[in-house]
Scaffold this motif. Sequence first.
Motif, PDB file in Angstrom:
ATOM      1  N   THR B 341       0.824  -1.219   0.000  1.00 32.63           N
ATOM      2  CA  THR B 341       0.000   0.000   0.000  1.00 32.63           C
ATOM      3  C   THR B 341       0.858   1.269   0.000  1.00 32.63           C
ATOM      4  N   ILE B 342       2.130   1.142   0.416  1.00 32.30           N
ATOM      5  CA  ILE B 342       2.995   2.334   0.474  1.00 32.30           C
ATOM      6  C   ILE B 342       4.215   2.191  -0.433  1.00 32.30           C
ATOM      7  N   SER B 343       4.297   1.037  -1.101  1.00 29.47           N
ATOM      8  CA  SER B 343       5.489   0.708  -1.885  1.00 29.47           C
ATOM      9  C   SER B 343       5.881   1.813  -2.879  1.00 29.47           C
ATOM     10  N   ASP B 344       4.931   2.228  -3.718  1.00 31.69           N
ATOM     11  CA  ASP B 344       5.238   3.234  -4.746  1.00 31.69           C
ATOM     12  C   ASP B 344       5.751   4.522  -4.112  1.00 31.69           C
ATOM     13  N   ASP B 345       5.044   4.943  -3.072  1.00 31.83           N
ATOM     14  CA  ASP B 345       5.393   6.176  -2.369  1.00 31.83           C
ATOM     15  C   ASP B 345       6.814   6.084  -1.805  1.00 31.83           C
ATOM     16  N   MET B 346       7.124   4.959  -1.164  1.00 25.76           N
ATOM     17  CA  MET B 346       8.437   4.798  -0.530  1.00 25.76           C
ATOM     18  C   MET B 346       9.559   4.749  -1.575  1.00 25.76           C
ATOM     19  N   GLN B 347       9.312   4.006  -2.671  1.00 18.94           N
ATOM     20  CA  GLN B 347      10.325   3.939  -3.727  1.00 18.94           C
ATOM     21  C   GLN B 347      10.584   5.336  -4.298  1.00 18.94           C
ATOM     22  N   MET B 348       9.507   6.104  -4.455  1.00 18.94           N
ATOM     23  CA  MET B 348       9.646   7.457  -4.988  1.00 18.94           C
ATOM     24  C   MET B 348      10.436   8.336  -4.013  1.00 18.94           C
ATOM     25  N   ARG B 349      10.112   8.209  -2.707  1.00 18.23           N
ATOM     26  CA  ARG B 349      10.826   9.008  -1.718  1.00 18.23           C
ATOM     27  C   ARG B 349      12.315   8.656  -1.710  1.00 18.23           C
ATOM     28  N   ALA B 350      12.622   7.346  -1.788  1.00 19.25           N
ATOM     29  CA  ALA B 350      14.023   6.912  -1.777  1.00 19.25           C
ATOM     30  C   ALA B 350      14.737   7.443  -3.019  1.00 19.25           C
ATOM     31  N   ALA B 351      14.077   7.298  -4.157  1.00 21.21           N
ATOM     32  CA  ALA B 351      14.704   7.735  -5.409  1.00 21.21           C
ATOM     33  C   ALA B 351      14.936   9.243  -5.401  1.00 21.21           C
ATOM     34  N   ALA B 352      13.957  10.001  -4.869  1.00 22.11           N
ATOM     35  CA  ALA B 352      14.075  11.457  -4.862  1.00 22.11           C
ATOM     36  C   ALA B 352      15.256  11.914  -4.016  1.00 22.11           C
ATOM     37  N   GLN B 353      15.668  11.095  -3.036  1.00 23.95           N
ATOM     38  CA  GLN B 353      16.801  11.482  -2.196  1.00 23.95           C
ATOM     39  C   GLN B 353      18.024  10.593  -2.442  1.00 23.95           C
ATOM     40  N   GLN B 354      18.053   9.972  -3.599  1.00 24.60           N
ATOM     41  CA  GLN B 354      19.193   9.116  -3.991  1.00 24.60           C
ATOM     42  C   GLN B 354      19.526   8.050  -2.939  1.00 24.60           C
ATOM     43  N   ARG B 355      18.481   7.354  -2.492  1.00 25.06           N
ATOM     44  CA  ARG B 355      18.725   6.215  -1.589  1.00 25.06           C
ATOM     45  C   ARG B 355      18.291   4.958  -2.338  1.00 25.06           C
ATOM     46  N   LEU B 356      18.930   3.860  -1.957  1.00 26.62           N
ATOM     47  CA  LEU B 356      18.548   2.594  -2.583  1.00 26.62           C
ATOM     48  C   LEU B 356      17.703   1.807  -1.571  1.00 26.62           C
ATOM     49  N   LEU B 357      16.449   1.626  -1.895  1.00 23.73           N
ATOM     50  CA  LEU B 357      15.543   0.935  -0.968  1.00 23.73           C
ATOM     51  C   LEU B 357      15.326  -0.488  -1.460  1.00 23.73           C
ATOM     52  N   SER B 358      15.779  -1.466  -0.684  1.00 28.28           N
ATOM     53  CA  SER B 358      15.529  -2.856  -1.089  1.00 28.28           C
ATOM     54  C   SER B 358      14.644  -3.541  -0.059  1.00 28.28           C
ATOM     55  N   VAL B 359      13.610  -4.151  -0.590  1.00 30.53           N
ATOM     56  CA  VAL B 359      12.596  -4.763   0.285  1.00 30.53           C
ATOM     57  C   VAL B 359      12.499  -6.230  -0.074  1.00 30.53           C
ATOM     58  N   SER B 360      12.614  -7.113   0.924  1.00 32.86           N
ATOM     59  CA  SER B 360      12.412  -8.531   0.608  1.00 32.86           C
ATOM     60  C   SER B 360      11.783  -9.253   1.793  1.00 32.86           C
ATOM     61  N   PHE B 361      10.667  -9.900   1.501  1.00 31.06           N
ATOM     62  CA  PHE B 361       9.983 -10.681   2.533  1.00 31.06           C
ATOM     63  C   PHE B 361       9.957 -12.140   2.069  1.00 31.06           C
ATOM     64  N   PRO B 362      10.320 -13.087   2.942  1.00 36.39           N
ATOM     65  CA  PRO B 362      10.280 -14.491   2.520  1.00 36.39           C
ATOM     66  C   PRO B 362       8.841 -14.942   2.226  1.00 36.39           C
ATOM     67  N   ASP B 363       8.682 -15.806   1.221  1.00 34.63           N
ATOM     68  CA  ASP B 363       7.341 -16.282   0.854  1.00 34.63           C
ATOM     69  C   ASP B 363       6.710 -17.110   1.970  1.00 34.63           C
ATOM     70  N   SER B 364       7.578 -17.735   2.781  1.00 32.85           N
ATOM     71  CA  SER B 364       7.064 -18.644   3.822  1.00 32.85           C
ATOM     72  C   SER B 364       6.533 -17.901   5.047  1.00 32.85           C
ATOM     73  N   LEU B 365       6.633 -16.571   5.032  1.00 35.95           N
ATOM     74  CA  LEU B 365       6.231 -15.789   6.207  1.00 35.95           C
ATOM     75  C   LEU B 365       4.748 -16.000   6.530  1.00 35.95           C
ATOM     76  N   PRO B 366       4.416 -16.336   7.785  1.00 39.38           N
ATOM     77  CA  PRO B 366       2.997 -16.513   8.101  1.00 39.38           C
ATOM     78  C   PRO B 366       2.245 -15.176   8.077  1.00 39.38           C
ATOM     79  N   THR B 367       0.915 -15.241   7.988  1.00 45.32           N
ATOM     80  CA  THR B 367       0.118 -14.005   8.022  1.00 45.32           C
ATOM     81  C   THR B 367       0.138 -13.441   9.441  1.00 45.32           C
ATOM     82  N   VAL B 368      -0.084 -12.127   9.530  1.00 44.36           N
ATOM     83  CA  VAL B 368      -0.066 -11.475  10.848  1.00 44.36           C
ATOM     84  C   VAL B 368      -1.436 -10.882  11.161  1.00 44.36           C
ATOM     85  N   ALA B 369      -1.673 -10.643  12.452  1.00 41.85           N
ATOM     86  CA  ALA B 369      -2.886  -9.939  12.873  1.00 41.85           C
ATOM     87  C   ALA B 369      -2.529  -8.474  12.974  1.00 41.85           C
TER      88      ALA B 369
END
Lengths: 127, 514
Positions: B341-369
């Motif tokens: 829900t915030i991915s595009d916004d965050m990537q844009m913010r990182a790019a605008a300030q020349q930061r490299l934002l890498s996001v990785s979540f394992p597929d096996s991660l259980p769902t959260v409440a």
Amino acid sequence: MAIKRILIVEDDRFIGEMYVRSLKKAGYDVDWMVDGNDGLIAARNKPYDLMLLDVMLPERRGGEILQILRGGAQDLIPGTKVIVLTNFDQTEDARQSMEEHADGYLIKAEITPKKLLAVIEKMSQAS
Amino acid sequence: MEVNDTKKAESEQVNRFWPNHKRRIIAQAIASQIFIGVIAIGAMVFLYPSLPPNAWMLLIGLSAVALIISFLLILSAMRPLKDLSAALVHVAGEQSALTPPNLNDDRYQKNHLRPLLKLIYDIATSQTDSTHKIKGQDSSLDIPAQLNHTSTGVIMLDSNKQIIFANKSAPISIDAKAYKSLDLIFDVDPSINDWIAERGQHDIHAEKVWRRVANKLTGEPDRRLFDVYASYEKGSEAETIVTLFDRTSEYQPEDDDLDFIAFAAHELRGPITVIRGYLDTLNDELAAITDPDQKELFQRLMVSANRLSGYVSNILNASRFDRRHLKIHIGEQTVADIYSTISDDMQMRAAAQQRLLSVSFPDSLPTVAADLNSISEVFANLIDNAIKYSNDGGSIEVSAATNGDFVEVSVTDHGIGMPANVIANLFHKFYRSHRSRETVAGTGIGLYISKAIVESNGGKISVKSVEGHGSTFTLSLPIYATVADKLAKTGANNDVFLERSSSGWIKNHGAFRG
């Protein structure tokens, strides 16, 4: 049923024009009402596929309009989807009550016309 | 003062009674004797003009004897009155020439005055005693009734945690089965009921204070705010005594200030909507004719507008939280969905300030409440901080892993980091470190509300940092399967459009905490 005809009930001129512009550009048939009374009359008189409803409106509040249209024994607008669009920080009870009668509830400041179009497109495909 | 003066005057009158009365009676006796003497002599002269001198002598002698006898009779008759007066003057506390009668004197036994004097002394003694009792403690004083006259609430509970007494001011509700319960909304752990339940296991004596506890939610009529003092004494008849001080007049204005914040935030959102909306529109529509330089300007405008929108959300959430009114909408979510829900916004913010934002979540991660909206705001706050506090070209990693019953999401930057003294205050409202005030814009509210939101979701937030090397913020969220049962009990599962999650309105977020 694909969404084609959209009613916007929005009293802020800039915001209203912004939505009208982007929705028309995307090919939708759009009517725009600036007060709650006109919005209610329009919703009952013309078969819209979708209504975008503000909360803080002159004459009649969005919650009241939704209550009249959907709160009774009979749904007065069975063919119309409703998305509440507001910037107002409602009490949880008021918000919950509107959410129960609406198909979506969005904070205007947190979406752009592009995102709104995506939501409408998704809704159109789902129905 | 007036009352005391009147009482003094009355005591003096008691004191003056005897001398006045004695004078009056003696004067009356002398006057009546003279009157009778004159009449008698006059009648004798008139009836017997030639009475021999001896007869006159006898007559005058008899008159004198009669005068003396009547005098003695009067004195004898007045003696008890004198003693009673002396006793009364004594108990009235007045200085007097009269000696107070001694009950052991045989005289009073003989003339049967003793019971009367004893009665006077007894009445005086009992009156003095009752005065002391009111000042101290008196079993005949109706304390429960008196407690209804105070605005302070008083509640007593027995060893079974049942309310055995509550005065009028105490906020309690009584159900159909006449079961009394405290009518207060405790948003903090432990609530008073939990606290009371835990006493007795370890404590002989314990006390606790809760401040700013409301009896109703914001906006409901007759809402009052209390400071609540509880004291526990094991084995007492009223084992727990709760006193509630109504502080509504003190706390209410603060609530009004917070209402103002909510209203101001609404006003700010209008222009933000238009700015964000048209920037997005123009960015698309002008894409073909803008050069890379202009595109970057657009991006900066959009990042700034998005940040502004985020600040308004933080302020609103903090205002709700401070009013104990932050409600969340817990449902089953994946961490990836929350981030999306915030991915595009965050990537844009990182790019605008020349930061490299890498996001990785394992597929096996259980769902959260979690509450999708508020937790995505927390993600945005943490990632935005990482962007702000790292260096140009720096990298930011967002990752997630399971730890026990929780999923931990970490945001790591390799920026300026923080010394330990800054970390200690980091989650306080409006806190900004000395250095960050100089170099980075912000409100100092983001981490405060992030902590509040995460904890409301049943999780925790923590930070590790090395000055000069960067920071890692970690938030934990309960794995959905571990709390699903508790969640199901707390509310209805209404599917809401645009969210695949179920929802439940939860007042006491601690209820499902592990």
